[in-house]
Design a protein around this motif. Structure first.
Motif, PDB file in Angstrom:
ATOM      1  N   LYS A 142       0.826  -1.220   0.000  1.00 34.62           N
ATOM      2  CA  LYS A 142       0.000   0.000   0.000  1.00 34.62           C
ATOM      3  C   LYS A 142       0.857   1.265   0.000  1.00 34.62           C
ATOM      4  CE  LYS A 142      -3.832  -2.375   2.326  1.00 34.62           C
ATOM      5  NZ  LYS A 142      -5.008  -2.275   3.184  1.00 34.62           N
ATOM      6  N   CYS A 143       1.987   1.217  -0.711  1.00 36.34           N
ATOM      7  CA  CYS A 143       2.906   2.353  -0.750  1.00 36.34           C
ATOM      8  C   CYS A 143       2.282   3.596  -1.382  1.00 36.34           C
ATOM      9  CB  CYS A 143       4.198   1.979  -1.471  1.00 36.34           C
ATOM     10  SG  CYS A 143       5.199   0.846  -0.500  1.00 36.34           S
ATOM     11  N   ASP A 144       1.173   3.420  -2.096  1.00 34.86           N
ATOM     12  CA  ASP A 144       0.465   4.580  -2.676  1.00 34.86           C
ATOM     13  C   ASP A 144      -0.199   5.442  -1.606  1.00 34.86           C
ATOM     14  OD1 ASP A 144      -2.776   3.508  -2.920  1.00 34.86           O
ATOM     15  OD2 ASP A 144      -1.226   2.009  -2.715  1.00 34.86           O
ATOM     16  N   LEU A 145      -0.343   4.890  -0.406  1.00 35.28           N
ATOM     17  CA  LEU A 145      -1.093   5.623   0.613  1.00 35.28           C
ATOM     18  C   LEU A 145      -0.242   6.534   1.498  1.00 35.28           C
ATOM     19  CD1 LEU A 145      -3.700   2.904   1.713  1.00 35.28           C
ATOM     20  CD2 LEU A 145      -4.032   4.823   0.135  1.00 35.28           C
ATOM     21  N   ILE A 146       1.087   6.562   1.275  1.00 37.59           N
ATOM     22  CA  ILE A 146       1.889   7.496   2.071  1.00 37.59           C
ATOM     23  C   ILE A 146       2.800   8.346   1.181  1.00 37.59           C
ATOM     24  CG2 ILE A 146       1.851   6.200   4.254  1.00 37.59           C
ATOM     25  CD1 ILE A 146       4.627   5.212   3.665  1.00 37.59           C
ATOM     26  N   ILE A 147       3.153   9.503   1.677  1.00 44.75           N
ATOM     27  CA  ILE A 147       3.991  10.399   0.883  1.00 44.75           C
ATOM     28  C   ILE A 147       5.440   9.902   0.881  1.00 44.75           C
ATOM     29  CG2 ILE A 147       2.517  12.441   1.147  1.00 44.75           C
ATOM     30  CD1 ILE A 147       4.537  13.376   3.344  1.00 44.75           C
ATOM     31  N   LEU A 148       6.142  10.260  -0.173  1.00 40.40           N
ATOM     32  CA  LEU A 148       7.484   9.740  -0.406  1.00 40.40           C
ATOM     33  C   LEU A 148       8.482   9.887   0.750  1.00 40.40           C
ATOM     34  CD1 LEU A 148       8.729   8.090  -2.653  1.00 40.40           C
ATOM     35  CD2 LEU A 148       9.602  10.216  -3.645  1.00 40.40           C
ATOM     36  N   PRO A 149       8.587  11.064   1.385  1.00 41.65           N
ATOM     37  CA  PRO A 149       9.561  11.176   2.480  1.00 41.65           C
ATOM     38  C   PRO A 149       9.274  10.207   3.621  1.00 41.65           C
ATOM     39  CG  PRO A 149       8.700  13.346   1.869  1.00 41.65           C
ATOM     40  CD  PRO A 149       7.889  12.341   1.135  1.00 41.65           C
ATOM     41  N   THR A 150       7.996   9.998   3.908  1.00 42.00           N
ATOM     42  CA  THR A 150       7.609   9.061   4.966  1.00 42.00           C
ATOM     43  C   THR A 150       7.954   7.642   4.541  1.00 42.00           C
ATOM     44  OG1 THR A 150       5.735  10.528   5.338  1.00 42.00           O
ATOM     45  CG2 THR A 150       5.718   8.446   6.538  1.00 42.00           C
ATOM     46  N   LEU A 151       7.695   7.332   3.285  1.00 41.55           N
ATOM     47  CA  LEU A 151       8.002   6.003   2.759  1.00 41.55           C
ATOM     48  C   LEU A 151       9.507   5.731   2.830  1.00 41.55           C
ATOM     49  CD1 LEU A 151       7.014   3.407   1.366  1.00 41.55           C
ATOM     50  CD2 LEU A 151       7.274   4.587  -0.833  1.00 41.55           C
ATOM     51  N   ALA A 152      10.292   6.733   2.472  1.00 43.26           N
ATOM     52  CA  ALA A 152      11.748   6.583   2.501  1.00 43.26           C
ATOM     53  C   ALA A 152      12.235   6.302   3.927  1.00 43.26           C
ATOM     54  CB  ALA A 152      12.410   7.843   1.947  1.00 43.26           C
ATOM     55  N   ARG A 153      11.672   7.016   4.878  1.00 41.06           N
ATOM     56  CA  ARG A 153      12.053   6.833   6.280  1.00 41.06           C
ATOM     57  C   ARG A 153      11.660   5.440   6.779  1.00 41.06           C
ATOM     58  NH1 ARG A 153       9.081   9.708   9.771  1.00 41.06           N
ATOM     59  NH2 ARG A 153       8.683  11.215   8.118  1.00 41.06           N
ATOM     60  N   ARG A 154      10.427   5.043   6.456  1.00 43.30           N
ATOM     61  CA  ARG A 154       9.918   3.735   6.861  1.00 43.30           C
ATOM     62  C   ARG A 154      10.791   2.619   6.268  1.00 43.30           C
ATOM     63  NH1 ARG A 154       4.931   4.292   8.321  1.00 43.30           N
ATOM     64  NH2 ARG A 154       6.168   5.140   9.981  1.00 43.30           N
ATOM     65  N   TYR A 155      11.145   2.782   5.006  1.00 45.79           N
ATOM     66  CA  TYR A 155      11.979   1.802   4.310  1.00 45.79           C
ATOM     67  C   TYR A 155      13.318   1.616   5.029  1.00 45.79           C
ATOM     68  CZ  TYR A 155      15.147   0.096   0.650  1.00 45.79           C
ATOM     69  OH  TYR A 155      16.097  -0.595  -0.044  1.00 45.79           O
ATOM     70  N   MET A 156      13.949   2.722   5.381  1.00 50.63           N
ATOM     71  CA  MET A 156      15.242   2.656   6.060  1.00 50.63           C
ATOM     72  C   MET A 156      15.125   1.966   7.420  1.00 50.63           C
ATOM     73  SD  MET A 156      17.289   3.768   3.885  1.00 50.63           S
ATOM     74  CE  MET A 156      18.795   3.722   4.841  1.00 50.63           C
ATOM     75  N   MET A 157      14.055   2.282   8.140  1.00 52.64           N
ATOM     76  CA  MET A 157      13.844   1.669   9.460  1.00 52.64           C
ATOM     77  C   MET A 157      13.642   0.165   9.359  1.00 52.64           C
ATOM     78  SD  MET A 157      11.360   4.276  11.510  1.00 52.64           S
ATOM     79  CE  MET A 157      10.953   3.041  12.742  1.00 52.64           C
ATOM     80  N   VAL A 158      12.806  -0.234   8.399  1.00 43.14           N
ATOM     81  CA  VAL A 158      12.501  -1.658   8.238  1.00 43.14           C
ATOM     82  C   VAL A 158      13.748  -2.418   7.766  1.00 43.14           C
ATOM     83  CG1 VAL A 158      11.082  -3.346   6.983  1.00 43.14           C
ATOM     84  CG2 VAL A 158      10.027  -1.268   7.883  1.00 43.14           C
TER      85      VAL A 158
END
Ligand code: GTP
Ligand code: MG
Length: 196
Positions: A142-158
């Motif tokens: 569901k990556c369409d549901l969040i904005i890119l900077p948040t997605l980038a941060r989440r990706y790094m954390m995971v």
């Protein structure tokens, strides 16, 4: 990249109804409602797998043959509030029996809602897989549901979390079944995983 035709061939609610081991297999697991079934449809460009906006739709292990070359297994979501303890234990036994004893199982894709990231329940599940030496990869859905900077941060954390597990693939896939983004890349990786 393209998958051959996806066809349902078996459902298992108890370990004894799991079909025999034949071709290589990949499985999709994750919380209820994260979009497992939708992702399988997106990958296979099908509408064979039933999806729903109500959590807990998939209640058994569903086996799909992909052109008889490999299988995709859609698993019931974990973290679904079971009405009774007996059902919860039966679910756990089914999942653990399948994932720990299946020699044809090449990869478990653990789907995580990109908006939420890894929760305690997810980490417990990853630890269980790791302990049993089951190869797995985390997929953010569901990556369409969040904005890119948040997605980038989440990706790094995971990605950082994933590095703590021996049997995790040190990569995190980002997908959206709605926009198809990342789906082709994952398709390619699955074909490689099952040896095509
Ligand atoms: P269970 O079988 O209950 O465990 O759920 P599931 O993980 O199989 O989820 P399913 O594919 O049924 O999708 C749940 C809901 O999320 C549906 O309403 C889908 O339309 C929606 N959904 C799935 N993938 C995406 C996505 O990539 N983007 C958006 N925006 N919604 C999605
Ligand atoms: Mg489902």
């Amino acid at each position: 990249y393209k998958f051959p035709l996806l066809q349902f061939f078996a459902g298992a609610m108890v370990p004894t109804s799991i079909p025999e081991e034949t071709v290589p297999e990949v499985a999709f697991v994750g919380r209820s409602n994260v979009g497992k079934s939708s992702l399988i449809n997106a990958l296979a460009e099908s509408s064979t797998v039933r999806t729903s906006d109500k959590p807990g739709l998939t209640q058994q292990l569903n086996f799909y043959s992909v052109g008889r070359l490999f299988n995709i297994v859609d698993m019931p979501g974990y973290g679904f509030a079971f009405v009774d303890e007996e059902k919860r234990l039966a679910w756990r036994e089914l999942m653990e029996t399948y994932m720990t004893k299946r020699s044809t199982l090449k990869m478990v894709y653990v789907t995580i809602d990109a908006r939420h990231g890894l929760k305690v329940g997810d980490k417990d599940f990853l630890a269980m897989l790791d302990k049993n030496r089951v190869p797995f990869q985390v997929v953010l859905t569901k990556c369409d549901l969040i904005i890119l900077p948040t997605l980038a941060r989440r990706y790094m954390m995971v990605l950082d979390d994933v590095n703590n597990y021996r049997h995790a693939r040190k990569e995190v896939a980002l997908v959206s079944s709605r926009t198809q983004s990342g789906v082709n890349q994952l398709r390619k990786e699955i074909l490689k995983t099952v040896g095509n």
